[in-house]
Design an enzyme around this catalytic site. Structure first.
Site, short mmCIF file in Angstrom:
data_model
loop_
_atom_site.label_atom_id
_atom_site.label_comp_id
_atom_site.label_asym_id
_atom_site.label_seq_id
_atom_site.Cartn_x
_atom_site.Cartn_y
_atom_site.Cartn_z
CD GLU A 1 -0.49 76.23 112.10
OE1 GLU A 1 -1.65 75.99 111.46
OE2 GLU A 1 0.22 75.16 112.50
CD GLU B 1 -6.77 71.85 111.41
OE1 GLU B 1 -6.23 72.68 112.34
OE2 GLU B 1 -6.41 70.85 111.00
#
Ligand SMILES: C[S@@+](CC[C@H](N)C(=O)[O-])C[C@H]1O[C@@H](n2cnc3c(N)ncnc32)[C@H](O)[C@@H]1O
Length: 738
Positions: free
Chosen positions: A490, A499
């Site tokens: 994740e 990210e």
């Protein structure tokens, strides 16, 4: 009530919360009343109002100034001089009542700052400035000023008077009173000239005319945080799109005119469903409610219970005779009944959605995005993720499906690795999924944050019975003892890949079983749409002086005070997909050495049906965690798909790509948004830009209808013209380190 009792009552007003939990309801006194006294405040408190609004000056001042104007006009003077206020002209004096915050000053409503007569506008400006100066002197915190009457007036004179007024007192908040459904939309008395000639009146105004005026004020005052709206709600209310437009604006007050009510069969004032919905929508902004009891003489009871009927038609004018009743019931709309009704309405509001509760205090707050690869997150940050009631359930479902599929293929000794395990919630879910799938799996937890790793050790000792193999390393360097069948991660940001999930997962892909290996997530996509976000623009503008590159950052924001500009013909928001990443990646071998295969670009055209201002671009993501022939488990933060894919998920706010210069768009316009994901082998960043287009009639290409018939004419054809181009914004300076 004697004076001391009155004082006590005033003192108790704020504590009167048993009857007014969390709502501030004030009495908007319609006429220049008497001086603000303890008695007046005590009466308001007794009537369960938290505050009152009072004109700064009184009739005496109005008479003096009007006489000066008449005199100047009579003598054909070019200039007019309005003297300042005198003791007999004012309704307030500096005392503890004024700076208690329970009194809101109102600027004289008879002035016409936007008059096309220079004498009147000049005199009005002087009155405004005298009253601002005096109210500020008295310690007043907040002033209400009537907005311009319509777009035909001298708006520039109005704007200039307000801008100058702001500089008179550095602390005063000025709220502009503007009808949500513009006054200019009401048919003028006696009809227009066009009416008298039997012609269709030309529609000079539409639902956004009132907003146009406000947009001018906000632009002229450079998005000053000291300028806000006092939105007037009357009988006619705007349609839901115009309501959304107002919702994006800084509505500090909702002024509820008694004409916003109808009388029910028993003669009590109530609100139609449309008005109730509006109040419910705006309650999310925690406005201060002001009740203006300007009761209507012809106000007569409604025949049915209006709570259940769709009335009035949205965005329509009050139909003539609409309030005529078939019954002759007694009116029971004493002034208090309006407040009592509002009170009940506010107390019975449905509970806010989970994201509102979770994100309380973060609405429209610009946060720099996390960089979990470059930085080590703190426990509090993980704790916030872990509160998500949906994300981990979705992961557990996906892992269980993947495990069952592997089992059905006859795979034995299944190895699962959670890469970027944080404090371990996904590890717990993987263990649970395996138990539910009746499988005994080998499980690894990989984490590069040394502090989170300590917590993983504790979890392994106290919760997982030591059955998890922990490895403290960057996943891209990890060397497992055997191939991994399922890689669970994740690493998603608000714009999916921001990210650096693609870069991290590419780096660990070599550990995945070459034929049956599964990545959860299997894919993710970034999505975007242009938005109006005046609050965010104002915030960035105020920071830009000290931090020039504020516009070169994509921010993480819980977007609430925004309006979607691109809507389809059903009024649904258009959100377009920018790009996709799939795992395991198929194009790794085509990389030129600078992470080239993870570069992306996207160009999308957005139809914009109604004019507005583009302040930036909102970004979202969707992800397929796992999909097989019969099932799919997904995550979404898109406002239009979140309910279908991952309802009530709260882990991610949206991302906001700002524009330095707001771009106005006209009705029926088009906006092209361009995005690039760029990488140089060291950093990853985005570039973005916006172009606006309008459609204008083109006489050259319009088709002349060839006919002998006298009704033959021309079919106008529009050409698409480029109106404006933004600069190319780039987050290169703040790009994520790979
Ligand atoms: C968004 S957090 C998710 C944490 C946890 N899985 C959860 O869902 O609550 C991402 C985690 O991945 C870790 N991480 C990011 N890049 C990594 C890398 N290259 N190698 C190992 N861990 C990484 C971060 O330190 C962080 O703990």
């Amino acid at each position: 009530m004697d004076a001391s009792a009155a004082e006590e009552e005033v003192g108790n007003m704020a504590e009167n919360t048993d009857t007014m939990p969390g709502f501030y309801i004030g009495e908007h006194l319609p006429a220049p009343g008497g001086a603000v006294t303890s008695d007046l405040l005590a009466k308001a408190a007794n009537d369960k109002y938290n505050m009152i609004s009072v004109y700064v000056s009184n009739l005496s001042y109005q008479r003096k100034v009007e006489a000066i104007i008449v005199e100047a006009q009579k003598n054909g003077r070019a200039k007019v001089y309005v003297p300042g206020l005198e003791a007999e002209d004012v309704n307030m004096h500096p005392d503890e009542n004024i700076n208690s915050g329970k009194v809101i000053g109102v600027i004289s409503s008879w002035i016409q700052l936007d008059s096309t007569d220079p004498i009147i506008s000049s005199a009005s400006r002087q009155v405004l400035h005298h009253e601002i100066g005096y109210a500020g002197f008295c310690g007043m915190m907040s002033l209400l000023v009537q907005g311009p009457s319509d777009c035909e007036q001298n708006l520039a004179a109005y704007y200039q008077a307000i801008v100058q007024g702001l500089s008179i007192n550095a602390y005063l908040q000025i709220s502009i009173m503007i009808p949500a459904y513009g006054p200019s939309l009401e048919p003028s008395q006696g009809g227009t000239e066009a009416d008298s000639q039997g012609l269709e009146p030309i529609a000079l105004y539409d639902e956004l005319s009132s907003w146009d005026i406000w947009n001018g004020i906000r632009t002229a005052t450079r998005y000053s945080p000291r300028i806000s709206l006092a939105l007037q709600i009357q009988y006619s209310i705007p349609n839901k799109h115009t309501q959304s437009r107002w919702f994006a604006e800084p509505v500090r007050y909702l002024i509820l005119d008694s004409q916003a009510y109808v009388l029910n069969a028993k003669g009590f004032p109530v609100m139609t469903k449309h008005h109730q919905n509006l109040i419910q929508k705006f309650s999310r902004k925690s406005p201060l409610y002001l009740l203006a009891n300007t009761r209507h003489a012809e106000y007569t009871p409604e025949p049915e219970n209006p709570l259940d009927v769709d009335f009035p038609p949205l965005g329509s004018l009050a139909p003539k005779g609409a309030r005529q009743a078939s019954t002759t019931n007694r009116r029971r709309d004493d002034p208090q009944s309006y407040r009592t009704y509002l009170h009940h309405l506010l107390e019975d509001l449905p509970p806010p959605p989970p994201l509102d509760i979770f994100g309380a205090g973060y609405q429209d707050f610009l946060q720099s995005p996390l960089q979990p690869l470059a930085d080590n997150l703190e426990s509090m940050t993980y704790e916030v993720f872990e509160k998500d009631p949906v994300k981990y359930d979705q992961y557990e479902k996906a892992v269980k499906l993947a495990l069952e599929d592997l089992k059905n293929q006859g795979i034995e000794d299944i190895c699962v690795a959670v890469v970027g395990a944080g404090r371990g919630p996904l590890v717990t879910r993987c263990i649970r999924a395996a138990t539910n799938a009746s499988l005994d799996i080998q499980i690894f937890a990989i984490e590069k944050n040394p502090n989170a790793y300590v917590h993983l050790m504790k979890m392994n000792r106290d919760v997982w019975d030591g059955r998890v193999t922990l490895v403290k390393t960057d996943m891209r360097k990890w060397k497992p003892p055997s191939y991994i069948h399922i890689l669970v991660s994740e690493l998603l940001g608000s714009f999916a890949d921001n990210e650096l999930s693609p870069e991290c997962l590419d780096g660990v892909q070599r550990v995945l079983h070459p034929t049956v290996g599964i990545s959860i997530p299997q894919s993710y996509t970034a999505h975007y749409t242009p938005i109006m976000a005046p609050k965010l623009h104002g915030d960035l503008l105020s920071r830009a002086g000290s931090t020039p590159d504020v516009y070169e950052v994509p921010y993480v924001v819980m977007l609430t005070a925004i309006d979607f500009l691109s809507l389809d013909s059903d009024g649904q928001v258009n959100i377009e997909q920018a790009w996709e990443f799939k795992h395991p990646a198929e194009d790794l071998e085509h990389d030129g050495g600078f992470n080239d295969h993870n570069q992306r670009e996207s160009f999308c055209i957005f139809p914009v049906p109604r004019r507005g201002v583009i302040h930036g671009i909102a970004g979202y993501f969707e992800s397929v965690l796992y999909k097989n022939e019969t099932s799919i488990v997904e995550l979404s933060t898109r406002p239009d798909t979140i309910d279908a894919k991952s309802k009530d998920m709260i882990s991610w706010f949206a991302i906001y790509f700002p524009l330095k210069t707001p771009m106005p768009v006209s009705d029926r316009a088009e906006v092209q948004v361009s995005f690039w994901r760029i990488t140089d082998g060291r950093k990853v960043w985005y570039d973005w830009m916006v172009e606006t287009f309008a459609f204008i009639p083109d006489p050259k290409t319009s088709l002349a209808l060839m006919s002998t018939d006298s009704s033959a004419g021309v079919i106008p054809l529009n050409k698409r013209v480029l109106v404006a181009t933004s600069e190319i914004h780039s987050s290169k300076k703040n790009g994520c380190l790979m």
